[in-house]
Structures are given as C-alpha cells and as structure tokens.
Motif scaffolding. Structure first.
Motif, short mmCIF file in Angstrom:
data_model
loop_
_atom_site.label_atom_id
_atom_site.label_comp_id
_atom_site.label_asym_id
_atom_site.label_seq_id
_atom_site.Cartn_x
_atom_site.Cartn_y
_atom_site.Cartn_z
N GLU A 92 -2.42 -5.16 2.40
CA GLU A 92 -3.36 -4.66 1.41
C GLU A 92 -4.27 -5.80 0.93
N PRO A 93 -5.40 -5.46 0.30
CA PRO A 93 -6.33 -6.52 -0.13
C PRO A 93 -5.73 -7.56 -1.06
N ASP A 94 -4.68 -7.19 -1.82
CA ASP A 94 -4.07 -8.17 -2.73
C ASP A 94 -3.02 -9.05 -2.05
N GLY A 95 -2.87 -8.89 -0.74
CA GLY A 95 -1.94 -9.71 0.02
C GLY A 95 -0.58 -9.07 0.26
N ALA A 107 -16.69 -5.42 13.63
CA ALA A 107 -17.65 -5.03 14.67
C ALA A 107 -17.21 -5.47 16.05
N GLU A 108 -16.33 -6.47 16.13
CA GLU A 108 -15.89 -6.98 17.43
C GLU A 108 -14.82 -6.09 18.07
N MET A 109 -14.24 -5.21 17.29
CA MET A 109 -13.20 -4.32 17.83
C MET A 109 -13.86 -3.06 18.41
N THR A 110 -14.49 -3.21 19.54
CA THR A 110 -15.12 -2.07 20.20
C THR A 110 -14.14 -1.32 21.10
N SER A 111 -12.97 -1.89 21.32
CA SER A 111 -11.88 -1.19 21.99
C SER A 111 -10.65 -1.30 21.09
N TYR A 112 -9.68 -0.42 21.29
CA TYR A 112 -8.54 -0.36 20.38
C TYR A 112 -7.74 -1.66 20.38
N LYS A 113 -7.54 -2.18 19.16
CA LYS A 113 -6.71 -3.36 18.96
C LYS A 113 -5.92 -3.19 17.67
N GLU A 114 -4.78 -3.88 17.59
CA GLU A 114 -3.99 -3.82 16.36
C GLU A 114 -4.81 -4.35 15.19
N ALA A 115 -4.77 -3.60 14.07
CA ALA A 115 -5.61 -3.94 12.91
C ALA A 115 -4.76 -3.93 11.65
N GLU A 116 -4.39 -5.13 11.18
CA GLU A 116 -3.55 -5.22 9.99
C GLU A 116 -4.34 -5.06 8.70
N LYS A 117 -5.68 -4.98 8.80
CA LYS A 117 -6.48 -4.75 7.60
C LYS A 117 -6.73 -3.26 7.37
N LYS A 123 2.21 -7.12 1.94
CA LYS A 123 2.45 -6.77 3.34
C LYS A 123 3.54 -5.73 3.45
N ALA A 124 3.62 -5.15 4.63
CA ALA A 124 4.59 -4.09 4.85
C ALA A 124 6.03 -4.57 4.68
N SER A 125 6.28 -5.87 4.86
CA SER A 125 7.63 -6.40 4.76
C SER A 125 8.04 -6.73 3.34
N ASP A 126 7.11 -6.62 2.38
CA ASP A 126 7.44 -6.98 1.00
C ASP A 126 8.32 -5.91 0.36
N ASP A 127 9.49 -6.33 -0.12
CA ASP A 127 10.41 -5.38 -0.75
C ASP A 127 9.82 -4.78 -2.02
N LYS A 128 8.99 -5.57 -2.72
CA LYS A 128 8.44 -5.08 -3.98
C LYS A 128 7.58 -3.84 -3.78
N LYS A 129 6.95 -3.74 -2.62
CA LYS A 129 6.11 -2.57 -2.36
C LYS A 129 6.96 -1.32 -2.28
N ALA A 130 8.10 -1.41 -1.61
CA ALA A 130 8.98 -0.26 -1.48
C ALA A 130 9.51 0.18 -2.84
N ALA A 131 9.72 -0.79 -3.72
CA ALA A 131 10.29 -0.48 -5.03
C ALA A 131 9.32 0.30 -5.90
N THR A 180 -11.15 -6.47 -5.17
CA THR A 180 -11.01 -7.79 -4.57
C THR A 180 -12.35 -8.17 -3.94
N ASP A 181 -12.39 -9.36 -3.38
CA ASP A 181 -13.64 -9.81 -2.74
C ASP A 181 -14.00 -8.97 -1.52
N SER A 182 -13.01 -8.35 -0.90
CA SER A 182 -13.26 -7.63 0.34
C SER A 182 -13.16 -6.11 0.22
N ALA A 183 -12.80 -5.61 -0.95
CA ALA A 183 -12.66 -4.16 -1.11
C ALA A 183 -12.63 -3.77 -2.58
#
Length: 482
Positions: free
Chosen positions: A196-199, A172-182, A201-209, A123-126
């Motif tokens: 994930e880079p393709d969009g 670079a702005e996360m110099t202290s612990y913060k939630e990171a969904e990436k 998310k943890a709530s997607d049922d297709k991922k579990a399948a 993807t463009d980011s990974a």
C-alpha cells in the motif's frame, strides 16, 4: 532403629537443571529471533497480481488490465477478492470527478463492480484508489489458476485528459503482463498481495489485525439489464462490449440518412434529478438536409419482450442553442420483428408538436402494422421539460405506459408485442421548417429492464439506487430467445 534417609546426590540434579535452563534460553532466543526470521522467510502470497497497460502518461483514460493468480492449493472464490489501483487525482478533482467501467473479462463485465475512493491520508503517489470487486457469479479460481485479463478503464467525467505520471499503480513500461506490487489485492479484506502507499505489505501482521472483510457484491438478478451510461463517448469500446450500437446507418425516421455518432455524448448530469454521467442525444441542423444530424443509441440485441422497461429521461422544450420552433421528436421505444410479427412500443415527446398537431405533447403508441399505419395511441398534452421516469410494462398481452408513477395508456388484444425487440433512444427532426443553426438535447440518466416482473416506478428507483450503492454501473443477464 530407623533406617537412614537416602539423598539424591547433588551432582545428579544440576545437570538436569542446567539442561532445562539451556532449553529455556534457546526457546526465548528463538521466540525473540522469530520475527527476524519470518521477515526474511515470509509465507508465499496467496494471490499474485500481474498488470499491463497500453496508454502513455497523458491519456484520455487509464486502461489497467489485471490478471489474478491463485497461488494456493485451494479454490479461491473471486467474490472474496478485492483489487485496488492507486492514483493521484488531477487538480482539485474528487471521487465524483472520476468514473470507471469494465471493458472485457472472461466471466463477464456484469460480474464486476467498482468505486472511486478518496484516501483518508494522502501520500506523494496516491490520494485515491479504484476499488474493484466481483460477484459470486464470477466463479472461483482453481489452485494455480489465472483469471485471464480483466480490462478496465478509469477516466474523468469531464473528459479531460489524465496525468498518470504521479499515479502509484501506473507504469507505462508494463505493456505486457508483469507482477505489480503497486497494485494491491485483498482476500476477505486482508491484504494478500502488494504494498500500500503507506508501506504496508501483505506480510505485515498488523494489516491482518485491523482488516475487516467487505460485504460481498450481490450477484446481478437474472433477466435484468441495467446501465447508467458511464462511458467516454460514442467510440468507447466498453459501449459496444456492453451491447450498444450508435446509429450511423441510412434511413428514417425524420430527415433520412442524417444519423451521426457526433450527436452521442456522455456529459456530467445537471440538475437535482440525475447523478453522475448521462447519455445525451443531440439533434442539430442549419435548416438544410446537408446540415442536419440526428442521434440514436440502441441495443444490438433484440431480446426484450415481456416485463418492465424503465428509463430516467430529461425531455427538452427549448433548444440548447439557436431558435426554437422545430418539430423535434424525443423518443424512448422498442422495436422488433417483421411482417406478421412486427412489434413496436413508443414514447414520443414533441415539444412543438408535429404532423399537424400542436405541442407540447407525449404520444404513447402501440403498433400492429407500420405499413398500414395500424396502431393505437394516446396523446398527453402537457410540457415535460424536466426529468421523468418513463415506464412500459408488458404482461399477458397487455401493454401499459406510465409516467412518473401514473398510468398514461393501456393497449391489449392484437396491440401487444409479437416478437422480441431492441430498446432504443432517438432524437430526430420531423421536418425542417426554417433556416438557421440550432441544436436540441435529450438526456437519459439510466435504463432498467426486468424480464420477470412488472414493477412500479418506486420499485425501479429502489433497485437502481441499490445497484449504484454497490458500484454496479452496468450488467446484462437477459438471455436471448432460442
């Protein structure tokens, strides 16, 4: 006369039918609307990942630190959890161009495994990710518990700087612990946190399948030290956290007071008998004491005695630069104790000989008393100018030295270890016979020690390959004597 048949009045039937139809319509509508409601009201995540770093966008290494939170009401074994840190490789670099190591974690870096994986669809980011997994000995997170900091390093094996500005998980702005969904987390192979880079998310049922749980990382065997020398350099914090000392102190052997950290490096392996990075010990000189630098790396702890010591070593017959002829000593040895407990086991390779004896030669030596020169040894007169598997096996007061699966020398009786020892690699000059710049290299691919068994070279190599396959580049489960 037959009695007339009673009929249910039609007006009593239709209200019931209408009610059933209404219930069916409502149910159907609810089923159709459930995905919409579910998307707006997802289940809370089972895991939560917080991230921080202290590096700028351009750095010698990425330094992601993670905290894993268990947001369920049940304990979660860390061996069920996988983390992925997503990044974009610089230039044409592939997975083998990157390396990782664990710097610090409360449950021990011996219980952390990692590997670099190229994505099937970039993807463009990974286009790669660092996958981090944990052994069963890492323990479990109690409900609501936090793993505390998991400090890692990701770097290029050619030691060029990283460009992190296009890395999906870097911030670079996360110099202290913060939630990171990436940064994504998986529980038994199912996406449990992040996007994930393709969009996906943890709530997607297709991922579990489509998910499949990876095989668990085996716990490191007890009483074993393994290191494949995946480090950045002599000042790498992981090197010291993993129990190594780069010698800079005064004293001998060789040209006294010339030990330098500048001779310790971790380049990419060359040749067909080593993989990844290696430890390189460079001894250099211009023929004067002031212009001499010797190199040494050893364990900080003296906790090794019986068992199997093994290392994959490249000895050198010629200098990397300059003229040949030096009496250099390329050494893999153990040492410990003092006085009546003094113990030392040596493998010393001298391509040009030394102490009045010609080379190339390998001296295998068991010491009893260094002050009185009380020792037994055997000299093997042949060139070792390539990679070799060197073993020392100690059991029941017998010391056996092996080279590439063949026994070289055996000592016993009083010539056996009487104290726990450290493990060391040295590269030094016996003397300085001429002037002029030159430098010699000694390389080490890996070190393996097993306190419990005396193993063959093939058995050691099989174990080492198994560790590499699991992404375990370092662990130490050897206990110090009390």
């Amino acid at each position: 006369m037959a009695s007339p048949r009673r009929r249910t009045p039609r007006r009593r039937v239709w209200p019931k039918i209408r009610l059933l139809l209404l219930v069916a319509v409502v149910a159907a509508g609810g089923t159709a609307l459930y995905p919409v409601w579910k998307a707006a009201n997802p289940d809370p995540p089972e895991l939560k990942i917080r991230y921080r770093t202290d590096t700028p966008a351009t750095a010698t290494a990425a330094k992601p630190s993670f905290e894993i939170f268990n947001d369920t009401d049940k304990a979660v074994p860390l061996s069920d959890v996988t983390l992925r840190y997503w990044f974009t490789a610089d230039g044409a670099a592939g997975p083998s161009s990157y390396a990782f190591n664990c710097v610090n974690v409360v449950f021990g870096c011996s219980n952390v495994a990692g590997r670099i994986v190229a994505m099937d669809k970039a993807t463009d980011s990974a286009d790669h990710y660092l996958e981090v997994r944990f052994t069963a000995d890492a323990g479990s997170l109690k409900p609501g518990a936090n793993s505390k900091g998991i400090d890692l390093q990701l770097f290029r094996t050619d030691h060029k700087k990283l460009k992190q500005s296009d890395d999906r998980s870097f911030d670079a702005e996360m110099t202290s612990y913060k939630e990171a969904e990436k940064v994504t987390a998986y529980k038994r192979g199912v996406l449990a946190w992040g996007e994930e880079p393709d969009g996906t998310k943890a709530s997607d049922d297709k991922k579990a399948a489509k998910a499949s749980a990876p095989a668990p990382v085996p716990a490191p065997p007890a009483g074993v030290l393994f290191d494949d020398f995946t480090y950045q350099g002599p000042k790498d914090p992981a090197l010291f956290k993993h129990g190594w000392l780069v010698r800079t102190s005064k004293g001998g052997p060789g040209v006294e007071n010339t030990w330098s950290a500048s001779g310790v490096s971790f380049p990419i392996a060359e040749g067909s008998h080593a993989d990844g990075q290696v430890l390189n010990l460079r001894a250099s000189t211009d023929g004067t004491k002031a212009g001499t630098k010797q190199a040494s790396l050893g364990t900080a702890a003296s906790k090794f005695r019986d068992g199997t010591y093994a290392a994959r070593i490249h000895f050198s017959d010629e200098p990397a630069t300059g003229d040949s002829g030096d009496h250099v000593n390329q050494t893999f040895y153990t040492i410990g104790g003092t006085g009546s407990k003094y113990s030392e086991l040596d493998n010393e390779y001298m391509p040009n000989g030394g102490w009045g004896r010609p080379g190339p030669k390998l001296d295998t030596v068991t010491w009893f008393d260094h002050k009185t020169n009380d020792r037994v040894y055997k000299t093997t007169n042949k060139s070792l100018d390539t990679w070799h598997t060197v073993l020392i096996r100690v059991k029941d007061g017998v010391v056996a030295y092996w080279l590439d699966g063949k026994k070289v020398f055996l000592s016993n009786g009083k010539y056996a270890p009487r104290a726990d020892m450290s493990v060391n690699f040295n590269h030094w000059f016996i003397d300085l016979p001429f002037k002029g710049e030159r430098a010699w290299d000694m390389k080490v691919d890996w070190l393996y020690y097993n306190a419990n068994e005396t193993l063959s070279a093939k058995q050691v190599q099989s174990a080492v390959q198994g560790f590499a396959d699991e992404g375990m580049n370092y662990f130490d489960t050897v206990r110090e004597s009390r």
